[in-house]
Design an enzyme around this catalytic site. Structure first.
Site, PDB file in Angstrom:
ATOM      1  CG  ASN A  88      64.751 -34.468  24.254  1.00 19.01           C
ATOM      2  OD1 ASN A  88      63.701 -34.106  24.772  1.00 19.01           O
ATOM      3  ND2 ASN A  88      65.921 -33.985  24.603  1.00 19.01           N
ATOM      4  CD  GLN A  95      66.696 -39.177  19.532  1.00 12.77           C
ATOM      5  OE1 GLN A  95      65.703 -39.142  18.800  1.00 12.77           O
ATOM      6  NE2 GLN A  95      67.219 -40.316  19.965  1.00 12.77           N
ATOM      7  CG  HIS A 101      69.396 -40.292  25.530  1.00 15.63           C
ATOM      8  ND1 HIS A 101      69.427 -40.387  24.152  1.00 15.63           N
ATOM      9  CD2 HIS A 101      69.326 -38.973  25.804  1.00 15.63           C
ATOM     10  CE1 HIS A 101      69.394 -39.181  23.623  1.00 15.63           C
ATOM     11  NE2 HIS A 101      69.317 -38.292  24.605  1.00 15.63           N
TER      12      HIS A 101
HETATM   13  P1  5GP Z   1      69.590 -35.365  23.554  1.00 16.38           P
HETATM   14  O1  5GP Z   1      69.714 -33.962  23.079  1.00 16.38           O
HETATM   15  O2  5GP Z   1      69.810 -36.351  22.426  1.00 16.38           O
HETATM   16  O3  5GP Z   1      68.326 -35.649  24.326  1.00 16.38           O
HETATM   17  O4  5GP Z   1      70.753 -35.564  24.620  1.00 16.38           O
HETATM   18  C1  5GP Z   1      72.003 -36.081  24.311  1.00 16.38           C
HETATM   19  C2  5GP Z   1      72.872 -35.817  25.491  1.00 16.38           C
HETATM   20  O5  5GP Z   1      74.040 -36.595  25.359  1.00 16.38           O
HETATM   21  C3  5GP Z   1      73.324 -34.356  25.635  1.00 16.38           C
HETATM   22  O6  5GP Z   1      72.872 -33.829  26.877  1.00 16.38           O
HETATM   23  C4  5GP Z   1      74.851 -34.424  25.558  1.00 16.38           C
HETATM   24  O7  5GP Z   1      75.485 -33.545  26.461  1.00 16.38           O
HETATM   25  C5  5GP Z   1      75.121 -35.876  25.901  1.00 16.38           C
HETATM   26  N1  5GP Z   1      76.323 -36.407  25.267  1.00 16.38           N
HETATM   27  C6  5GP Z   1      76.666 -36.331  23.946  1.00 16.38           C
HETATM   28  N2  5GP Z   1      77.842 -36.954  23.723  1.00 16.38           N
HETATM   29  C7  5GP Z   1      78.260 -37.438  24.926  1.00 16.38           C
HETATM   30  C8  5GP Z   1      79.403 -38.173  25.325  1.00 16.38           C
HETATM   31  O8  5GP Z   1      80.286 -38.518  24.542  1.00 16.38           O
HETATM   32  N3  5GP Z   1      79.492 -38.491  26.650  1.00 16.38           N
HETATM   33  C9  5GP Z   1      78.535 -38.133  27.553  1.00 16.38           C
HETATM   34  N4  5GP Z   1      78.725 -38.488  28.830  1.00 16.38           N
HETATM   35  N5  5GP Z   1      77.421 -37.446  27.201  1.00 16.38           N
HETATM   36  C10 5GP Z   1      77.292 -37.098  25.903  1.00 16.38           C
END
Ligand code: 5GP
Length: 140
Positions: A88, A95, A101
């Protein structure tokens, strides 16, 4: 935390704990804290860049090289035969952490995995440590 620093930079630096599954000079991978399914993994460049379009060729190459390998290890360990890779860019594109990521999300036979509307549950740390160790061993 500076503009180009995120929670993922702190995880990469070891300042915040995680269930690590892979690391090389340019890439770091660990289990998502709110998995859609067991083994839901985030594959992250060490380079602190907000969105994919801004990423260096060097980091992009390194990510491309390991995504299939990490996916294979996750499938072997979870028993899943199908999976999603999502990535994302920007708040309106879902995101929430502004450090590039890739999500690798096993699609389990019982339906767990990426669904619409998206649904996750908090990580089970005991199960997560076993999963991370098994995936890491396959990737060593
Ligand atoms: P996005 O929504 O940005 O594509 O995904 C971010 C991801 O990071 C989410 O699935 C969320 O659960 C994960 N995430 C956020 N903070 C942390 C953290 O401190 N540790 C881990 N292992 N995952 C995290």
């Amino acid at each position: 935390m500076g503009d180009d620093q995120s929670i993922f930079s702190m995880i990469i630096e070891g300042e915040i704990p995680c269930h690590k599954v892979y690391e090389d000079d340019l890439v770091f991978a660990f289990l998502d804290i709110n998995p859609f399914s067991p083994g839901h993994t985030l594959v992250v460049p060490k380079e602190s860049t907000r969105t994919l379009d801004k990423l260096s060729d060097e980091s992009a190459e390194a990510l491309g090289r390991v995504l299939p390998r990490i996916s294979r290890a996750i499938l072997r360990v979870t028993g899943a035969e199908e999976f999603n890779v999502i990535q994302n860019n920007g708040p309106n594109a879902f995101q929430s952490v502004f450090h590039v990521h890739f999500h690798i999300i096993p699609k389990m036979k019982d339906g767990r995995g990426l669904t619409f509307p998206f649904k996750s549950s908090p990580i089970d740390h005991e199960e997560a440590e076993k999963l991370a160790t098994s995936i890491r061993e396959l990737l060593d």
